[in-house]
Write a protein that holds these residues in place. Structure first.
Motif, PDB file in Angstrom:
ATOM      1  N   LEU A   1       0.842  -1.191   0.000  1.00  0.00           N
ATOM      2  CA  LEU A   1       0.000   0.000   0.000  1.00  0.00           C
ATOM      3  C   LEU A   1       0.882   1.246   0.000  1.00  0.00           C
ATOM      4  N   HIS A   2       0.763   2.040  -1.037  1.00  0.00           N
ATOM      5  CA  HIS A   2       1.498   3.298  -1.122  1.00  0.00           C
ATOM      6  C   HIS A   2       0.592   4.405  -0.589  1.00  0.00           C
ATOM      7  N   VAL A   3       0.854   4.846   0.663  1.00  0.00           N
ATOM      8  CA  VAL A   3      -0.007   5.790   1.363  1.00  0.00           C
ATOM      9  C   VAL A   3       0.620   7.176   1.350  1.00  0.00           C
ATOM     10  N   VAL A   4      -0.168   8.191   1.037  1.00  0.00           N
ATOM     11  CA  VAL A   4       0.316   9.569   0.946  1.00  0.00           C
ATOM     12  C   VAL A   4      -0.581  10.464   1.786  1.00  0.00           C
ATOM     13  N   PHE A   5       0.001  11.307   2.616  1.00  0.00           N
ATOM     14  CA  PHE A   5      -0.765  12.345   3.323  1.00  0.00           C
ATOM     15  C   PHE A   5       0.101  13.593   3.429  1.00  0.00           C
ATOM     16  N   LEU A   6      -0.440  14.711   2.952  1.00  0.00           N
ATOM     17  CA  LEU A   6       0.270  15.981   2.891  1.00  0.00           C
ATOM     18  C   LEU A   6       1.651  15.788   2.253  1.00  0.00           C
ATOM     19  N   GLN A   7       2.752  16.113   2.997  1.00  0.00           N
ATOM     20  CA  GLN A   7       4.091  16.004   2.406  1.00  0.00           C
ATOM     21  C   GLN A   7       4.762  14.666   2.738  1.00  0.00           C
ATOM     22  N   SER A   8       4.015  13.668   3.220  1.00  0.00           N
ATOM     23  CA  SER A   8       4.584  12.397   3.653  1.00  0.00           C
ATOM     24  C   SER A   8       4.147  11.269   2.733  1.00  0.00           C
TER      25      SER A   8
END
Length: 438
Positions: A56-63
């Motif tokens: 799972l490639h998870v993205v939140f804001l700049q992370s």
């Protein structure tokens, strides 16, 4: 998303489900999350037994994180495990740590942090079992990360190294930290009230004092630190500590601390020390004072000696527990600084003296050119005290005052109810009124 689904109905009628979901650009928003979270891609397997995610490639804001995990619906326990690694913005990590999705013990430990900035590589493992409701391991390798603690004016700047946190404790690996004008290196760990670490550097004592009194360290620092009323000046040091945190200062195993213009005002000391210069040498079982110079109150003093730091073994003889050896010299010493007047007079009691005599073995020498006590002037005071067979013996003891001389000897020892003492003074050419004052 792409869906592969298998559904089976059997008699007696119940629903059995097993499906694989291939996610792409899926966005989640929940009231429990401080910001939306997106899954760029990944796979989720869902069944009656639980859910499992992989790649799972998870993205939140700049992370951005690569994650996998599983959550089983096993009776009442609902065990789960989750793994994540990637690059995070530390500010995002702090906001996420206060989310209700995390247990209260994690949120409470991070509440002492007022702000985080910078980026870091992160590795995270979380697990829940019947034995441990939530266990976690977090490892961060920051790049010029900055941490601001509540109640502290200057941020901690994490220059390099690796920091690891878990429900068991914290560890450091070649960590370099800048705090205001202070710079230090940390290597080691603190886990379940046990620690083993080494540190070195140069620190500003005033900023260090405010740091260890911050909420982040409030349950770790020894009470001795919290009883310091004033601490300032500079110190260069290298130290190694090991053992149980209940040992306090006895944790120090080896090292050196060199003071430069330091001031120390502690509740347990009769007067503040100021303008301190000199060195403390730490070895297993002993702290040595080398070339300590400064002021005790308003009086200049020179101090050399050593302090044994381990409590007596159970059943050991009286006076054989801790040992203090010292030599104190001063050109002018106001003894009133050592015995200040109490704000509220307490009933006369020698229990503290008895306990002190039962614990400590003393070998001390005092040499004072001149001074006074409660307005009573004296000159050429010389004294020696030594613990022998459980008695603290004063011999010789002498000084000049009121145009004459007083000399003699005495001893004091502990008893079940207090102390027993004997004094044998002698005097020459001293008026009676002066003698009574002496």
């Amino acid at each position: 998303y792409q869906l592969s689904l298998k559904t089976v109905l059997k008699a007696p009628l119940h629903f059995k489900h097993q499906g694989s979901y291939h996610l792409s650009r899926v966005r989640f928003s929940r009231s429990q999350l401080p910001f939306p979270v997106s899954v760029a891609e990944g796979k989720v397997d869902l069944s009656n037994e639980g859910v499992q995610g992989s790649d799972l490639h998870v993205v939140f804001l700049q992370s951005s994180l690569l994650m996998k995990g599983a959550w089983k619906w096993d009776g009442k326990s609902h065990p789960f495990e989750i793994f994540a690694r990637g690059r995070v913005d530390l500010k995002n990590l702090l906001a996420l740590s206060q989310s209700p999705l995390f247990p209260e013990d994690i949120r409470s430990k991070w509440k002492g942090i007022d702000g985080l900035s910078g980026t870091s590589q992160l590795s995270f493992k979380g697990q829940s079992t019947q034995e441990r409701p939530f266990a976690y391991d977090v490892e961060v390798t920051p790049k010029d990360g900055s941490m601001l603690l509540k109640g502290v004016s200057s941020p901690l700047v994490l220059r390099e190294g690796t920091f690891a946190f878990s429900d068991q404790g914290v560890s450091f690996s070649n960590a370099k930290v800048q705090y205001g004008p202070s710079a230090l290196m940390l290597d080691g760990w603190v886990k379940e009230r046990q620690l083993n670490f080494s540190t070195s550097g140069s620190i500003d004592l005033e900023s260090f004092h405010s740091l260890v009194r911050s909420p982040l360290f409030s349950d770790q620092a020894e009470s001795f630190i919290h009883e310091i009323r004033e601490l300032s000046g500079k110190a260069d040091f290298r130290l190694r500590a090991r053992g149980n945190m209940e040992e306090g200062l006895h944790l120090l195993r080896e090292g050196e601390v060199r003071f430069r213009g330091a001031t120390l005002h502690h509740r347990r000391l009769p007067a503040p020390f100021s303008s301190l210069e000199g060195t403390l040498l730490v070895s297993p079982g002993t702290i040595r004072f080398v070339g300590i110079k400064g002021k005790l109150g308003e009086s200049p003093v020179d101090l050399t000696g050593s302090l044994s730091r381990f409590p007596p073994p159970q059943g050991s003889p009286v006076g054989m527990g801790r040992a203090l050896s010292f030599q104190l010299t001063s050109p002018q010493l106001d003894l009133y600084a050592l015995f200040p007047k109490r704000e509220t007079p307490a009933p006369l009691s020698f229990l503290k003296v008895r306990n002190w005599l039962s614990t400590w073995s003393i070998d001390g020498r005092v040499n004072i050119d001149r001074g006074k006590f409660l307005g009573f002037p004296y000159r050429n005071l010389k004294g020696q005290m030594t613990t022998t067979d459980g008695k603290l013996i004063f011999y010789p003891f002498q000084f000049e005052a009121e145009g004459g001389d007083l000399w003699g000897q005495g001893w004091v020892e502990s008893t079940p109810d207090g102390i027993r003492l004997e004094i044998q003074p002698r005097l020459s050419n001293m008026e009676a009124q002066g003698f009574l004052r002496a």
